[in-house]
Design a protein around this motif. Structure first.
Motif, short mmCIF file in Angstrom:
data_model
loop_
_atom_site.label_atom_id
_atom_site.label_comp_id
_atom_site.label_asym_id
_atom_site.label_seq_id
_atom_site.Cartn_x
_atom_site.Cartn_y
_atom_site.Cartn_z
N UNK A 21 24.83 91.46 30.42
CA UNK A 21 24.17 90.15 30.38
C UNK A 21 25.21 89.03 30.50
N UNK A 22 26.33 89.18 29.79
CA UNK A 22 27.39 88.17 29.86
C UNK A 22 27.94 88.07 31.29
N UNK A 23 28.26 89.21 31.90
CA UNK A 23 28.80 89.20 33.26
C UNK A 23 27.77 88.71 34.27
N UNK A 26 25.40 86.53 33.73
CA UNK A 26 25.31 85.07 33.61
C UNK A 26 26.45 84.41 34.38
N UNK A 27 27.66 84.92 34.20
CA UNK A 27 28.80 84.37 34.92
C UNK A 27 28.62 84.50 36.42
N UNK A 28 28.18 85.69 36.87
CA UNK A 28 28.03 85.93 38.31
C UNK A 28 26.96 85.03 38.92
N UNK A 29 25.82 84.87 38.24
CA UNK A 29 24.73 84.07 38.80
C UNK A 29 25.07 82.59 38.81
N UNK A 30 25.72 82.10 37.75
CA UNK A 30 26.13 80.68 37.74
C UNK A 30 27.17 80.44 38.83
N UNK A 31 28.14 81.35 38.95
CA UNK A 31 29.15 81.20 40.01
C UNK A 31 28.53 81.25 41.39
N UNK A 44 31.53 91.18 41.68
CA UNK A 44 32.91 91.64 41.63
C UNK A 44 33.81 90.59 40.97
N UNK A 45 33.59 89.32 41.30
CA UNK A 45 34.39 88.26 40.70
C UNK A 45 34.22 88.18 39.20
N UNK A 46 32.97 88.36 38.72
CA UNK A 46 32.74 88.34 37.28
C UNK A 46 33.46 89.48 36.58
N UNK A 47 33.47 90.66 37.21
CA UNK A 47 34.15 91.82 36.61
C UNK A 47 35.66 91.62 36.64
N UNK A 102 32.58 90.90 28.63
CA UNK A 102 31.75 91.23 29.78
C UNK A 102 31.94 92.68 30.17
N UNK A 103 31.26 93.07 31.24
CA UNK A 103 31.29 94.48 31.64
C UNK A 103 32.68 94.88 32.12
N UNK A 104 33.41 93.96 32.75
CA UNK A 104 34.76 94.27 33.19
C UNK A 104 35.69 94.52 32.03
N UNK A 105 35.53 93.75 30.97
CA UNK A 105 36.36 93.94 29.77
C UNK A 105 36.08 95.29 29.13
#
Length: 220
Positions: free
Chosen positions: A22-24, A26-31, A153-156, A168-171
């Motif tokens: 959900x965190x990632x 949100x970042x991806x969709x806003x970006x 990919x950028x969010x991860x 986030x999912x990448x972390x």
């Protein structure tokens, strides 16, 4: 079996992965939203004024060629390590396809249609809003579908560098890798991939609904 047992069937672990997703997301969709707005505005300006294209398009190409793994730490140094730094990484990685596809679509309108608007003495705004931008929509949606995957990919990637705030999912993928926890790591990769496919499919559905009735790319 290990992946299913340790990732999907362990509710505490699976809930942790979904919360990070959900965190990632949100970042991806806003970006992606910011990149879409900026990309379309720049593409429209470039199509209307050649000097703007000469001034800005080379910088867009340079931005695309810089490895995101190299520019990520610089974003952290300059703007901190929180939500907006992750969002900026998504914008940087997703901006170029939107600019190029929108610009290509705006310039691919049938010359005969341009002649018709010239005969009717249409203003530049009327030509853009009634002819060029509607005609560019198939290319615009192609750029959005490409950038949707890049934004995920950028969010991860941003999570690997910016570890402040909620994970986030990448972390999580990075943490699972460090602890050699392969089962949950595979689940995190699968979940993030499914999210990227879902966003790609949603833009495909939007293209089918908006462009499909009059353009063969949407009908296919």
């Amino acid at each position: 079996h290990q992946v299913v047992a340790e990732g999907f069937l362990d509710w505490a672990r699976f809930h942790e992965i979904l919360s990070a997703l959900v965190v990632s997301a949100t970042v991806a969709l806003v970006g992606l939203a910011i990149a879409s707005a900026l990309g379309m505005v720049f593409a429209i300006l470039m199509s209307q004024a050649p000097w703007i294209e000469r001034a800005f398009y080379p910088w867009a190409v340079v931005l695309q060629t810089i490895p995101i793994l190299a520019i990520g730490p610089l974003v952290g140094f300059w703007f901190g390590y929180g939500f907006w730094s992750k969002t900026m990484v998504c914008v940087l990685i997703a901006l170029f396809p939107i600019i190029t596809n929108t610009l290509f679509g705006l310039r691919s309108v049938d010359p005969g249609h341009h002649d018709l608007f010239t005969l009717r003495r249409a203003s530049r705004w009327r030509r853009l809003s009634r002819l060029e931008f509607p005609g560019a929509l198939p290319a615009v949606f192609t750029g959005l579908r490409i950038s949707a995957g890049l934004s995920v990919i950028g969010a991860i990637v941003g999570d690997f560098f910016f570890r402040q705030g909620e994970p986030g999912i990448g972390r999580l993928i990075d943490d699972y890798t460090r602890s050699l926890d392969s089962g949950p790591m595979f689940v995190a990769v699968i979940v993030s991939s499914v999210f990227g496919l879902a966003v790609f499919w949603l833009f495909g559905l939007a293209a089918h609904m908006i462009v499909g009735p009059w353009h063969e790319s949407g009908r296919r």
